[in-house]
Design a protein around this motif. Sequence first.
Motif, PDB file in Angstrom:
ATOM      1  N   SER A 200     -12.265 -17.331 -29.544  1.00 18.23           N
ATOM      2  CA  SER A 200     -12.781 -17.833 -28.270  1.00 18.23           C
ATOM      3  C   SER A 200     -13.309 -16.356 -27.853  1.00 18.23           C
ATOM      4  CB  SER A 200     -11.653 -18.403 -27.210  1.00 18.23           C
ATOM      5  OG  SER A 200     -11.403 -19.683 -27.479  1.00 18.23           O
ATOM      6  N   LEU A 201     -12.586 -15.164 -27.949  1.00 21.66           N
ATOM      7  CA  LEU A 201     -12.748 -14.027 -27.373  1.00 21.66           C
ATOM      8  C   LEU A 201     -13.866 -13.324 -28.031  1.00 21.66           C
ATOM      9  CD1 LEU A 201      -9.310 -12.639 -26.823  1.00 21.66           C
ATOM     10  CD2 LEU A 201     -10.400 -13.609 -25.251  1.00 21.66           C
ATOM     11  N   LEU A 202     -14.062 -13.722 -29.291  1.00 18.51           N
ATOM     12  CA  LEU A 202     -15.126 -13.273 -30.246  1.00 18.51           C
ATOM     13  C   LEU A 202     -16.547 -13.747 -29.671  1.00 18.51           C
ATOM     14  CD1 LEU A 202     -13.767 -13.114 -33.677  1.00 18.51           C
ATOM     15  CD2 LEU A 202     -14.417 -11.377 -32.214  1.00 18.51           C
ATOM     16  N   ASP A 203     -16.284 -15.284 -29.235  1.00 15.99           N
ATOM     17  CA  ASP A 203     -17.642 -15.877 -28.539  1.00 15.99           C
ATOM     18  C   ASP A 203     -17.948 -15.261 -27.381  1.00 15.99           C
ATOM     19  OD1 ASP A 203     -17.458 -17.771 -30.836  1.00 15.99           O
ATOM     20  OD2 ASP A 203     -16.398 -19.278 -29.716  1.00 15.99           O
ATOM     21  N   TYR A 204     -16.848 -14.690 -26.650  1.00 18.37           N
ATOM     22  CA  TYR A 204     -17.342 -14.090 -25.377  1.00 18.37           C
ATOM     23  C   TYR A 204     -17.800 -12.772 -25.472  1.00 18.37           C
ATOM     24  CZ  TYR A 204     -14.061 -17.792 -23.845  1.00 18.37           C
ATOM     25  OH  TYR A 204     -13.461 -18.969 -23.698  1.00 18.37           O
ATOM     26  N   GLY A 205     -17.887 -12.183 -26.684  1.00 25.04           N
ATOM     27  CA  GLY A 205     -18.392 -10.844 -27.007  1.00 25.04           C
ATOM     28  C   GLY A 205     -17.498  -9.709 -27.027  1.00 25.04           C
ATOM     29  N   LEU A 206     -16.204 -10.121 -27.168  1.00 21.57           N
ATOM     30  CA  LEU A 206     -15.049  -9.155 -27.313  1.00 21.57           C
ATOM     31  C   LEU A 206     -15.408  -8.054 -28.338  1.00 21.57           C
ATOM     32  CD1 LEU A 206     -12.170  -8.456 -26.466  1.00 21.57           C
ATOM     33  CD2 LEU A 206     -11.610  -9.233 -28.698  1.00 21.57           C
ATOM     34  N   ASP A 207     -15.426  -6.613 -27.887  1.00 20.30           N
ATOM     35  CA  ASP A 207     -15.836  -5.341 -28.735  1.00 20.30           C
ATOM     36  C   ASP A 207     -14.886  -4.774 -29.573  1.00 20.30           C
ATOM     37  OD1 ASP A 207     -18.571  -5.136 -27.563  1.00 20.30           O
ATOM     38  OD2 ASP A 207     -17.538  -4.879 -25.820  1.00 20.30           O
ATOM     39  N   GLY A 208     -13.474  -5.011 -29.400  1.00 18.92           N
ATOM     40  CA  GLY A 208     -12.531  -4.313 -30.024  1.00 18.92           C
ATOM     41  C   GLY A 208     -11.087  -4.996 -29.651  1.00 18.92           C
ATOM     42  N   ILE A 209     -10.257  -4.220 -30.430  1.00 17.85           N
ATOM     43  CA  ILE A 209      -8.717  -4.724 -30.355  1.00 17.85           C
ATOM     44  C   ILE A 209      -7.712  -3.411 -30.421  1.00 17.85           C
ATOM     45  CG2 ILE A 209      -6.852  -5.573 -31.727  1.00 17.85           C
ATOM     46  CD1 ILE A 209      -8.757  -7.890 -32.899  1.00 17.85           C
ATOM     47  N   GLU A 210      -6.759  -3.436 -29.273  1.00 20.24           N
ATOM     48  CA  GLU A 210      -6.081  -2.449 -29.599  1.00 20.24           C
ATOM     49  C   GLU A 210      -5.113  -2.592 -30.586  1.00 20.24           C
ATOM     50  OE1 GLU A 210      -3.583   0.017 -25.872  1.00 20.24           O
ATOM     51  OE2 GLU A 210      -3.414  -2.086 -25.926  1.00 20.24           O
ATOM     52  N   VAL A 211      -5.280  -2.074 -31.870  1.00 17.98           N
ATOM     53  CA  VAL A 211      -4.262  -2.370 -32.843  1.00 17.98           C
ATOM     54  C   VAL A 211      -2.944  -1.288 -32.808  1.00 17.98           C
ATOM     55  CG1 VAL A 211      -4.304  -2.097 -35.406  1.00 17.98           C
ATOM     56  CG2 VAL A 211      -6.267  -2.915 -34.263  1.00 17.98           C
ATOM     57  N   TYR A 212      -3.240  -0.194 -32.624  1.00 17.99           N
ATOM     58  CA  TYR A 212      -2.251   1.016 -32.420  1.00 17.99           C
ATOM     59  C   TYR A 212      -1.702   0.998 -31.097  1.00 17.99           C
ATOM     60  CZ  TYR A 212      -5.298   1.293 -36.419  1.00 17.99           C
ATOM     61  OH  TYR A 212      -6.243   1.244 -37.238  1.00 17.99           O
ATOM     62  N   TYR A 213      -0.518   0.530 -31.003  1.00 15.03           N
ATOM     63  CA  TYR A 213       0.250   0.317 -29.823  1.00 15.03           C
ATOM     64  C   TYR A 213       1.828   0.542 -29.621  1.00 15.03           C
ATOM     65  CZ  TYR A 213       1.585  -1.852 -25.372  1.00 15.03           C
ATOM     66  OH  TYR A 213       2.099  -2.099 -23.872  1.00 15.03           O
ATOM     67  N   SER A 214       2.237   1.125 -28.682  1.00 15.09           N
ATOM     68  CA  SER A 214       3.567   1.518 -28.739  1.00 15.09           C
ATOM     69  C   SER A 214       4.604   0.342 -29.081  1.00 15.09           C
ATOM     70  CB  SER A 214       3.808   2.135 -27.246  1.00 15.09           C
ATOM     71  OG  SER A 214       3.580   1.215 -26.336  1.00 15.09           O
ATOM     72  N   ARG A 215       4.308  -0.553 -28.528  1.00 10.67           N
ATOM     73  CA  ARG A 215       5.377  -1.669 -28.622  1.00 10.67           C
ATOM     74  C   ARG A 215       4.857  -2.930 -29.984  1.00 10.67           C
ATOM     75  NH1 ARG A 215       5.586  -4.272 -23.048  1.00 10.67           N
ATOM     76  NH2 ARG A 215       6.968  -5.731 -23.947  1.00 10.67           N
ATOM     77  N   HIS A 216       4.083  -2.392 -30.746  1.00  9.56           N
ATOM     78  CA  HIS A 216       3.494  -3.131 -31.921  1.00  9.56           C
ATOM     79  C   HIS A 216       4.675  -2.697 -33.141  1.00  9.56           C
ATOM     80  CE1 HIS A 216      -0.745  -4.526 -30.846  1.00  9.56           C
ATOM     81  NE2 HIS A 216       0.088  -5.078 -30.426  1.00  9.56           N
ATOM     82  N   SER A 217       4.992  -3.678 -33.652  1.00 10.39           N
ATOM     83  CA  SER A 217       5.403  -3.263 -35.012  1.00 10.39           C
ATOM     84  C   SER A 217       4.812  -2.909 -35.944  1.00 10.39           C
ATOM     85  CB  SER A 217       6.524  -4.512 -35.541  1.00 10.39           C
ATOM     86  OG  SER A 217       5.624  -5.502 -36.065  1.00 10.39           O
ATOM     87  N   ALA A 218       5.080  -2.322 -37.183  1.00  5.21           N
ATOM     88  CA  ALA A 218       4.173  -1.926 -38.599  1.00  5.21           C
ATOM     89  C   ALA A 218       3.487  -3.185 -38.766  1.00  5.21           C
ATOM     90  CB  ALA A 218       5.009  -1.267 -39.330  1.00  5.21           C
ATOM     91  N   ALA A 219       4.067  -4.264 -38.816  1.00  7.10           N
ATOM     92  CA  ALA A 219       3.509  -5.557 -39.489  1.00  7.10           C
ATOM     93  C   ALA A 219       2.309  -6.018 -38.431  1.00  7.10           C
ATOM     94  CB  ALA A 219       4.444  -6.544 -39.457  1.00  7.10           C
ATOM     95  N   GLN A 220       2.620  -5.914 -37.182  1.00  3.03           N
ATOM     96  CA  GLN A 220       1.657  -6.485 -36.228  1.00  3.03           C
ATOM     97  C   GLN A 220       0.705  -5.288 -36.282  1.00  3.03           C
ATOM     98  OE1 GLN A 220       4.265  -6.171 -32.766  1.00  3.03           O
ATOM     99  NE2 GLN A 220       4.366  -8.511 -32.523  1.00  3.03           N
ATOM    100  N   MET A 221       0.556  -4.086 -36.334  1.00  4.16           N
ATOM    101  CA  MET A 221      -0.455  -3.117 -36.637  1.00  4.16           C
ATOM    102  C   MET A 221      -1.250  -3.453 -37.756  1.00  4.16           C
ATOM    103  SD  MET A 221       0.631   0.672 -34.994  1.00  4.16           S
ATOM    104  CE  MET A 221       2.331   0.820 -34.500  1.00  4.16           C
TER     105      MET A 221
END
Length: 273
Positions: A200-221
């Motif tokens: 849905s977000l892609l349909d709305y024109g989302l440009d990016g994703i915050e991949v590298y984040y302080s509370r993301h695990s290595a697997a989530q990143m």
Amino acid sequence: MMDLHMHTTASDGRMSPTELLAEAKSRDVSHIAITDHDTIDGYLKAREEAQQLGIRIVPGIEWNTDGPEDELHILGYGFDISDSRLLHLMDKRQQERIEWVSEIVERCNRLGMSITTQECLERAKGSVIVRTHIAEALLARGYGSSVQGLFDSYLRKGAAAYVPRPSFSARDAIEYTHECGGIAVLAHPGIYSFEVKLASLLDYGLDGIEVYYSRHSAAQMAFWEREAKKHHLIRSGGSDFHGHGSRNPYPVGSVAIPAEVKEWWACCMFPRH
């Protein structure tokens, strides 16, 4: 170093824009975005001083949304800070927040926790008010032992004092950001308690994703990096620093961002002085 997600006292951070800049300078972070909730006041107060310190800063904001995709946060970057639509929207969101907080305060009172809207507004110090300020007021009155505990017990979605936000969806946030000349990035997709409806977000024109984040695990990143590459999305990263001892105390510049991602941001998004 680079950090594209931080907060100041303009919303729910503990450091003023000046203090945050000093923190960034001390940690050799040269490229930053201040992304306060629903306001650019922190950025406006920091931009001139950032230039004097040799820190490059890009306009940023974190939109709090609630709609068909649930409570998502959308980061906006590089928009026209003088766009009248942006200024009108921020004013509108600020007034809606005050009315929303008043309703939450009423629910707290009905639950036997006596606080006032004015107490909560004083916690915000004239800046954007958030639920954390309500939790702080409750703590000051002795209704719990921690801000996070009170937030989780009473203010989180589905809790006893929770009130739905005024209608402002992820689609609204993405479209407004585009209209003002910016890019829209999904914040911290790995920490939501629900499945992110990326299609849905892609349909709305989302440009990016915050991949590298302080509370993301290595697997989530790794997962969100694959998703970003698969859909040809911009990748971003940040600490979400709110201040030392806060609910997000991860230091400025503490999140490792790949060299090619930093290079893209430095070349394409940061204004050259």
